[in-house]
Design a protein around this motif. Structure first.
Motif, PDB file in Angstrom:
ATOM      1  N   PRO A   1      17.651  -1.372  27.019  1.00 14.81           N
ATOM      2  CA  PRO A   1      19.100  -1.620  26.913  1.00 14.81           C
ATOM      3  C   PRO A   1      19.400  -2.472  25.692  1.00 14.81           C
ATOM      4  O   PRO A   1      18.547  -3.187  25.178  1.00 14.81           O
ATOM      5  N   ARG A   2      20.640  -2.399  25.220  1.00 17.81           N
ATOM      6  CA  ARG A   2      21.036  -3.183  24.051  1.00 17.81           C
ATOM      7  C   ARG A   2      20.908  -4.670  24.325  1.00 17.81           C
ATOM      8  O   ARG A   2      20.509  -5.450  23.460  1.00 17.81           O
ATOM      9  N   HIS A   3      21.250  -5.098  25.498  1.00 23.42           N
ATOM     10  CA  HIS A   3      21.110  -6.487  25.920  1.00 23.42           C
ATOM     11  C   HIS A   3      20.180  -6.499  27.135  1.00 23.42           C
ATOM     12  O   HIS A   3      20.512  -5.936  28.179  1.00 23.42           O
ATOM     13  N   ALA A   4      19.041  -7.137  26.994  1.00 18.52           N
ATOM     14  CA  ALA A   4      18.033  -7.111  28.058  1.00 18.52           C
ATOM     15  C   ALA A   4      18.551  -7.739  29.340  1.00 18.52           C
ATOM     16  O   ALA A   4      18.181  -7.320  30.445  1.00 18.52           O
ATOM     17  N   ALA A   5      19.425  -8.732  29.229  1.00 21.62           N
ATOM     18  CA  ALA A   5      19.921  -9.390  30.439  1.00 21.62           C
ATOM     19  C   ALA A   5      20.779  -8.465  31.290  1.00 21.62           C
ATOM     20  O   ALA A   5      20.930  -8.682  32.497  1.00 21.62           O
ATOM     21  N   ASP A   6      21.346  -7.420  30.669  1.00 23.48           N
ATOM     22  CA  ASP A   6      22.165  -6.484  31.444  1.00 23.48           C
ATOM     23  C   ASP A   6      21.350  -5.779  32.516  1.00 23.48           C
ATOM     24  O   ASP A   6      21.884  -5.412  33.569  1.00 23.48           O
ATOM     25  N   ALA A   7      20.044  -5.563  32.241  1.00 19.11           N
ATOM     26  CA  ALA A   7      19.199  -4.878  33.221  1.00 19.11           C
ATOM     27  C   ALA A   7      18.991  -5.718  34.472  1.00 19.11           C
ATOM     28  O   ALA A   7      18.658  -5.185  35.533  1.00 19.11           O
ATOM     29  N   ILE A   8      19.200  -7.045  34.354  1.00 21.30           N
ATOM     30  CA  ILE A   8      18.981  -7.931  35.500  1.00 21.30           C
ATOM     31  C   ILE A   8      20.303  -8.329  36.152  1.00 21.30           C
ATOM     32  O   ILE A   8      20.476  -8.222  37.374  1.00 21.30           O
ATOM     33  N   TRP A   9      21.260  -8.772  35.321  1.00 22.90           N
ATOM     34  CA  TRP A   9      22.498  -9.308  35.872  1.00 22.90           C
ATOM     35  C   TRP A   9      23.655  -8.319  35.826  1.00 22.90           C
ATOM     36  O   TRP A   9      24.679  -8.542  36.495  1.00 22.90           O
ATOM     37  N   GLY A  10      23.526  -7.277  35.013  1.00 24.89           N
ATOM     38  CA  GLY A  10      24.618  -6.316  34.887  1.00 24.89           C
ATOM     39  C   GLY A  10      25.498  -6.616  33.681  1.00 24.89           C
ATOM     40  O   GLY A  10      25.711  -7.776  33.320  1.00 24.89           O
TER      41      GLY A  10
ATOM     42  N   VAL B   1       0.848  -1.191   0.000  1.00 24.06           N
ATOM     43  CA  VAL B   1       0.000   0.000   0.000  1.00 24.06           C
ATOM     44  C   VAL B   1       0.882   1.238   0.000  1.00 24.06           C
ATOM     45  O   VAL B   1       1.841   1.322   0.773  1.00 24.06           O
ATOM     46  N   PRO B   2       0.607   2.197  -0.858  1.00 19.60           N
ATOM     47  CA  PRO B   2       1.437   3.420  -0.866  1.00 19.60           C
ATOM     48  C   PRO B   2       1.452   4.092   0.496  1.00 19.60           C
ATOM     49  O   PRO B   2       0.423   4.242   1.152  1.00 19.60           O
ATOM     50  N   GLY B   3       2.634   4.464   0.940  1.00 19.70           N
ATOM     51  CA  GLY B   3       2.777   5.117   2.235  1.00 19.70           C
ATOM     52  C   GLY B   3       2.989   4.169   3.394  1.00 19.70           C
ATOM     53  O   GLY B   3       3.195   4.617   4.516  1.00 19.70           O
ATOM     54  N   ALA B   4       2.909   2.839   3.136  1.00 20.66           N
ATOM     55  CA  ALA B   4       3.097   1.874   4.219  1.00 20.66           C
ATOM     56  C   ALA B   4       4.572   1.821   4.612  1.00 20.66           C
ATOM     57  O   ALA B   4       5.461   2.159   3.829  1.00 20.66           O
ATOM     58  N   ALA B   5       4.834   1.391   5.836  1.00 18.61           N
ATOM     59  CA  ALA B   5       6.205   1.288   6.328  1.00 18.61           C
ATOM     60  C   ALA B   5       6.958   0.215   5.553  1.00 18.61           C
ATOM     61  O   ALA B   5       6.377  -0.803   5.192  1.00 18.61           O
ATOM     62  N   PRO B   6       8.238   0.392   5.277  1.00 23.58           N
ATOM     63  CA  PRO B   6       8.999  -0.629   4.552  1.00 23.58           C
ATOM     64  C   PRO B   6       9.175  -1.887   5.390  1.00 23.58           C
ATOM     65  O   PRO B   6       8.965  -1.880   6.607  1.00 23.58           O
ATOM     66  N   GLU B   7       9.568  -2.971   4.734  1.00 26.19           N
ATOM     67  CA  GLU B   7       9.715  -4.245   5.416  1.00 26.19           C
ATOM     68  C   GLU B   7      10.753  -4.189   6.533  1.00 26.19           C
ATOM     69  O   GLU B   7      10.639  -4.860   7.542  1.00 26.19           O
ATOM     70  N   ASP B   8      11.813  -3.395   6.332  1.00 30.88           N
ATOM     71  CA  ASP B   8      12.886  -3.344   7.321  1.00 30.88           C
ATOM     72  C   ASP B   8      12.711  -2.225   8.341  1.00 30.88           C
ATOM     73  O   ASP B   8      13.650  -1.857   9.043  1.00 30.88           O
ATOM     74  N   ALA B   9      11.511  -1.664   8.401  1.00 34.57           N
ATOM     75  CA  ALA B   9      11.276  -0.582   9.352  1.00 34.57           C
ATOM     76  C   ALA B   9      11.350  -1.113  10.781  1.00 34.57           C
ATOM     77  O   ALA B   9      10.854  -2.193  11.087  1.00 34.57           O
ATOM     78  N   VAL B  10      11.996  -0.385  11.658  1.00 33.78           N
ATOM     79  CA  VAL B  10      12.131  -0.769  13.058  1.00 33.78           C
ATOM     80  C   VAL B  10      11.397   0.259  13.908  1.00 33.78           C
ATOM     81  O   VAL B  10      11.656   1.464  13.790  1.00 33.78           O
ATOM     82  N   PRO B  11      10.459  -0.181  14.735  1.00 31.47           N
ATOM     83  CA  PRO B  11       9.738   0.787  15.566  1.00 31.47           C
ATOM     84  C   PRO B  11      10.674   1.488  16.538  1.00 31.47           C
ATOM     85  O   PRO B  11      11.664   0.905  17.005  1.00 31.47           O
ATOM     86  N   ALA B  12      10.344   2.722  16.845  1.00 28.48           N
ATOM     87  CA  ALA B  12      11.209   3.520  17.718  1.00 28.48           C
ATOM     88  C   ALA B  12      11.344   2.913  19.108  1.00 28.48           C
ATOM     89  O   ALA B  12      12.392   3.008  19.744  1.00 28.48           O
ATOM     90  N   ARG B  13      10.295   2.221  19.568  1.00 30.34           N
ATOM     91  CA  ARG B  13      10.351   1.654  20.923  1.00 30.34           C
ATOM     92  C   ARG B  13      11.371   0.518  21.043  1.00 30.34           C
ATOM     93  O   ARG B  13      11.750   0.123  22.146  1.00 30.34           O
ATOM     94  N   ALA B  14      11.822  -0.012  19.868  1.00 31.71           N
ATOM     95  CA  ALA B  14      12.812  -1.087  19.919  1.00 31.71           C
ATOM     96  C   ALA B  14      14.147  -0.596  20.462  1.00 31.71           C
ATOM     97  O   ALA B  14      14.970  -1.397  20.918  1.00 31.71           O
ATOM     98  N   PHE B  15      14.388   0.720  20.417  1.00 31.27           N
ATOM     99  CA  PHE B  15      15.654   1.275  20.883  1.00 31.27           C
ATOM    100  C   PHE B  15      15.533   1.919  22.273  1.00 31.27           C
ATOM    101  O   PHE B  15      16.482   2.540  22.744  1.00 31.27           O
ATOM    102  N   GLU B  16      14.387   1.773  22.898  1.00 34.21           N
ATOM    103  CA  GLU B  16      14.190   2.419  24.187  1.00 34.21           C
ATOM    104  C   GLU B  16      14.891   1.688  25.322  1.00 34.21           C
ATOM    105  O   GLU B  16      15.376   2.293  26.255  1.00 34.21           O
TER     106      GLU B  16
END
Length: 356
Positions: free
Chosen positions: A120-129, A103-118
């Protein structure tokens, strides 16, 4: 009195039959009908019908005598379609499915939502460091593509029996590697000689190998020839698996005396059974100039087509038999004839292939 009674009955009958004779008897057998409401039945356009209450006339209508076959139900069917949506034509693509990216105007296949960068880079770091998880990530990368491995392949160790009365000889061709999937150290060696005679040719290559694609490695390094005369070379080449499963090994050699030569090897494993394999093989050698001290002329100097049939006792151990034609070409053939040697010949092969 009896006569008067009969006369009165006759008069009553005549008085009753008069009105009945004037009636329309086309609807005998049905109840008397009130005047039909053609507006309610849809026989007249809305602008020709007087305004009425929504329920006027419906209770008094008798549908038993209506001619439904000639009635126009198009308006009623449209109303019913409005009330009952046609689910067969509904577009359910947006209900829990993947949106249409065309559909014209639709997000491209490789689009990444902004919340994906909100986070930590590694989720386990938030728990174990991060300090605790760093060694685990390094170990994971090493075990999944970063491991160093090694192997030794004895490609050819064979005896060559001349069919034309010439000298019988032997050949070896082996290589080993150590490293990862991308970077490796490769060691190659090959040579040949005559039984009971001197070693004719021998070489050793030490190469750095780097993957340049899923199936090919670029190799560069040095080569040393102890026989027939000590000589060093710079080496650059490629090795890998060509389309249709052909094993290819090609290289250019620049000697310390300025001689440029090349070698191209190709082979193909065709399985007859899970253990019996036919291997056609072709080796071609070329030279950019004459090398008289080695009996080599410019151009295609030698060609060796052959075929081997091997049986894998184990995957790592496979004896074989075969036949190979060896021929010097062009100026190299002329040099061989001038020195009294036969420039070509057929050989029967008995050998062993192994790896560990």
């Amino acid at each position: 009195m009896r006569v008067l009674s009969l006369a009165n009955a006759a008069l009553i009958a005549v008085s009753l039959c008069g009105p009945l004779a004037a009636q329309d008897h086309s609807s005998h057998g049905s109840d008397p009908q009130p005047e039909m409401d053609h507006c309610a039945m849809g026989h007249l356009p809305p602008e020709q019908c007087p305004p009425k209450d929504e329920h006027d006339g419906h209770g008094a209508m008798d549908h038993s005598s209506m001619e439904h076959g000639s009635m126009d139900h198009s308006d009623h069917s449209e109303d019913r379609q409005d009330e009952h949506t046609d689910h067969g034509s509904m577009d359910h693509s947006q209900h829990g499915g993947t949106p249409d990216k065309s559909v014209p105007g639709a997000a491209p296949e490789d689009a990444v939502p902004a919340r994906a960068f909100e986070g930590p880079r590694h989720a386990a770091d938030a728990i174990w460091g991060a300090d605790t998880m760093a060694p685990s990530r390094e170990n994971l990368a090493r075990e999944n593509g970063g491991m160093r491995t090694g192997s030794v392949l004895l490609e050819r160790l064979e005896a060559r029996i001349a069919t034309d009365g010439g000298e019988d000889g032997y050949v070896w061709d082996a290589q080993a590697f150590y490293g990862g999937d991308i970077n490796r150290f490769v060691l190659k060696t090959e040579g040949e000689g005559e039984f009971g005679g001197e070693l004719e040719d021998a070489e050793i290559q030490a190469l750095y190998s780097r993957a340049i694609g899923p199936f090919f490695d670029l190799q560069a390094g040095i080569r040393f020839d102890p026989e027939p005369d000590a000589r060093g070379h710079l080496v650059i080449g490629v090795q890998g698996l060509a389309p249709y499963m052909f094993h290819v090994d090609g290289a250019l050699f620049l000697s310390d005396r300025g001689d440029l030569t090349a070698r191209l090897e190709g082979e193909y494993d065709q399985r007859i059974t899970q253990r019996l394999i036919v291997q056609p093989r072709l080796e071609i050698e070329l030279a950019a100039q004459d090398i008289p001290e080695r009996g080599i002329g410019a151009g295609i100097s030698k060609i060796e087509p052959g075929v081997r049939l091997r049986y894998e006792i184990e995957r790592e151990l496979a004896p074989y038999i075969g036949i190979e034609y060896e021929a010097a070409l062009g100026k190299t053939a002329k040099i061989a004839r001038a020195s009294g040697d036969d420039p070509d010949g057929m050989k029967i092969l008995i050998g062993l292939r192994a790896w560990f």
